[in-house]
Design a protein around this motif. Structure first.
Motif, PDB file in Angstrom:
ATOM      1  N   ARG A 293       0.890  -0.909   0.356  1.00  0.00           N
ATOM      2  CA  ARG A 293       0.111  -0.254  -0.228  1.00  0.00           C
ATOM      3  C   ARG A 293       1.364   0.899  -0.081  1.00  0.00           C
ATOM      4  O   ARG A 293       2.053   0.817   0.268  1.00  0.00           O
ATOM      5  CB  ARG A 293      -0.906  -0.214   0.850  1.00  0.00           C
ATOM      6  N   GLY A 313      -3.139  -1.992  -3.552  1.00  0.00           N
ATOM      7  CA  GLY A 313      -3.936  -2.939  -2.865  1.00  0.00           C
ATOM      8  C   GLY A 313      -4.088  -4.105  -4.017  1.00  0.00           C
ATOM      9  O   GLY A 313      -3.284  -4.166  -4.275  1.00  0.00           O
TER      10      GLY A 313
ATOM     11  N   GLU B  56      -5.782  -8.725   5.202  1.00  0.00           N
ATOM     12  CA  GLU B  56      -6.089  -6.999   4.615  1.00  0.00           C
ATOM     13  C   GLU B  56      -7.077  -6.973   3.731  1.00  0.00           C
ATOM     14  O   GLU B  56      -7.462  -7.701   3.179  1.00  0.00           O
ATOM     15  CB  GLU B  56      -4.740  -7.017   3.356  1.00  0.00           C
ATOM     16  N   ALA B  61      -5.989  -2.296   5.006  1.00  0.00           N
ATOM     17  CA  ALA B  61      -4.945  -3.682   6.212  1.00  0.00           C
ATOM     18  C   ALA B  61      -5.348  -3.190   6.922  1.00  0.00           C
ATOM     19  O   ALA B  61      -5.417  -2.414   7.936  1.00  0.00           O
ATOM     20  CB  ALA B  61      -3.714  -3.067   5.752  1.00  0.00           C
TER      21      ALA B  61
END
Lengths: 363, 121
Positions: A293, A313, B56, B61
């Motif tokens: 991320r 992601g 996640e 997350a």
């Protein structure tokens, strides 16, 4: 206190999970879930409430010159009925915001990021000459209908939609209500953004959602779709510390502007167009399943820091994690092996070109 | 066997000084579709509140915290290949760890089912 769009009650009725976003109470997902909403946009059609975005009009004889003094796009050659992606740049060649400018014949119609609304309106007002007027249209809502079925869903309601090609815009009427339909979006798919009076938005949304091919989709799917499409998010992938050339947005600077300059930061931006930037925004495909991320450090295979992930992601269409990030230009070639430092551990990944999912626009 | 719950929406099925732990249906629902689970190694020891894993979803997350001080006896390796199990059966098949409690008195600080149901209602 967060603002509510004209579709707020509908979102709640549909069981949306709401989040605060740029001062607005917005749906992040519906009971279908991000994966299903994402798939709807890729395979059928998804409806997004994008009424939080700032809509504004620029009028006056000097509007072309006034806009060209703030953005590197060629506005003078933007024909009526055409829309163009551009960005406000600063004197150092950084990006202040990205926006869509449409030539609406007697004015320019602008769509700006909600999170940058105040900045952008102030920035324009501070630089507009006398005789050029900026009017924000807070009376308007906006619905995005995205996906391969968007045209077949929308055309029976707005026939003019079928005549538009990608990045074209037209006014139309729905039952006597004036609307603006633009064939563009933020998913990589064919689709439309429909700007209309706030009080008419719910009726149109219900009508579209009544179609078997349409699912309501929230900000979660909007983000995963735009990431797979390699489209930048202001505040993540582009900001004042990134130049348009680093971000791979050189295509949005037309030939005449490259030759003439005359926009903020032209010196750096034109130099980078000629010589190449020191770093580049690339796609990253982790080998494992761990998503990398925003903020994840990108290193060479032997451990030297070469950049950072700016968006990342899980890509529901790719069915694997995807990231976008900046790396030093010598490591930006497709196929370069890198390491993503996730929670202190190096995860192997490969540099790829963007987008991850090819665009499906109606040219 | 007694089931306990935490404010972080984890469950523990406790049998003597051994427990099976996971996240609750409520937690799984809040997370959305799980796409990745990262667990710690068997044999590692943790204090209550330490991070013992990451779950996640498409969007974000979330860390998993040790509900009690413990040593990891077994971890559910199937979650690495099929993270969606966390959404399908969070309170059964998609357990995260079997642990040995190193301070059983900490169980007194946890909730029973009725108290937990009240918390999430």
């Amino acid at each position: 206190m967060t603002d509510r769009t004209a579709l707020h009650a509908l979102h709640q009725e549909l069981g949306a999970r709401m989040v605060a976003f740029a001062g607005w109470d917005m749906p992040v997902s519906y009971p279908l879930g991000v994966m299903g909403e994402h798939a709807a946009a890729r395979e059928r059609a998804a409806l997004f409430d994008v009424s939080h975005m700032c809509q504004a009009e620029l009028r006056g004889d000097g509007a072309v010159a006034a806009l060209e003094a703030l953005v590197p796009a060629s506005i003078a050659t933007l024909k009526p009925g055409k829309a163009r992606y551009t960005f406000f740049t600063d004197a150092d060649g950084g990006i202040l915001d990205d926006l869509i400018v449409s030539n609406a014949a007697d004015h320019f119609y602008l769509v700006l990021n909600a999170a940058r609304r105040e900045h952008d309106l102030g920035h324009m007002r501070a630089h507009l000459p006398d005789g050029v007027d900026l009017v924000e249209r807070t009376d308007l809502a906006m619905i995005a209908l995205q996906g391969p079925k968007a045209e077949s869903v929308l055309a029976p309601i707005v026939p003019a939609a079928a005549d538009l090609a990608f990045m074209e815009t037209a006014t139309a009427e729905i039952g006597g209500t004036p609307v603006r339909v633009s064939r563009l979006g933020y998913t990589g798919e064919d689709g439309f953004e429909i700007s209309l009076p706030a009080e008419a938005a719910e009726a149109l949304a219900r009508r579209l959602l009544g179609h078997a091919d349409v699912e309501a989709a929230g900000l979660g799917a909007r983000d995963s779709l735009r990431m797979e499409a390699g489209l930048c998010l202001y505040g993540n992938d582009i900001d004042t510390t990134t130049s348009p050339v680093e971000a791979g947005l050189g295509w949005a600077i037309q030939k005449r502007r490259r030759e003439e300059g005359g926009f903020p930061g032209a010196e750096r931006i034109l130099r980078e167009l000629a010589d190449g930037p020191a770093r580049r925004l690339v796609g990253l495909r982790p080998e494992g399943r761990a998503p990398a991320r925003a903020g994840t450090v990108i290193a060479t295979a032997d451990g030297r820091d070469i950049g950072q992930v700016t968006s990342g992601g899980f890509g529901p269409t790719v069915q694997a994690p995807v990231s976008m990030g900046y790396v030093e230009s010598e490591h930006a070639a497709e196929g370069t092996d890198v390491a993503l430092m996730i929670r202190g551990k190096a995860h192997p990944a490969r540099v790829t070109t963007l987008p991850f999912v090819s665009h499906n626009y109606k040219r | 066997m007694t089931t306990y719950y935490t404010e972080d929406h984890e469950w523990l099925d406790v049998d003597g000084d051994v427990a099976t732990i996971g996240i609750t249906e409520h937690a799984a629902e809040q997370l959305g579709e799980v796409v990745f689970v990262e667990l710690k190694e068997v044999g590692e020891s943790f204090e209550k509140g330490d991070e013992i894993g990451v779950v996640e979803s498409v969007k974000a997350a979330s860390e998993i915290f040790a509900p009690v001080s413990c040593e990891i006896l077994e971890s559910n390796d199937s979650l690495a290949d099929s993270p969606a199990e966390v959404n399908e059966s969070p309170e059964s098949d998609a357990w995260f760890y079997k642990i040995r409690l190193t301070d059983e008195s900490q169980l007194e600080e946890l909730m029973d089912e009725i108290t937990y149901k009240k918390l999430i209602s």
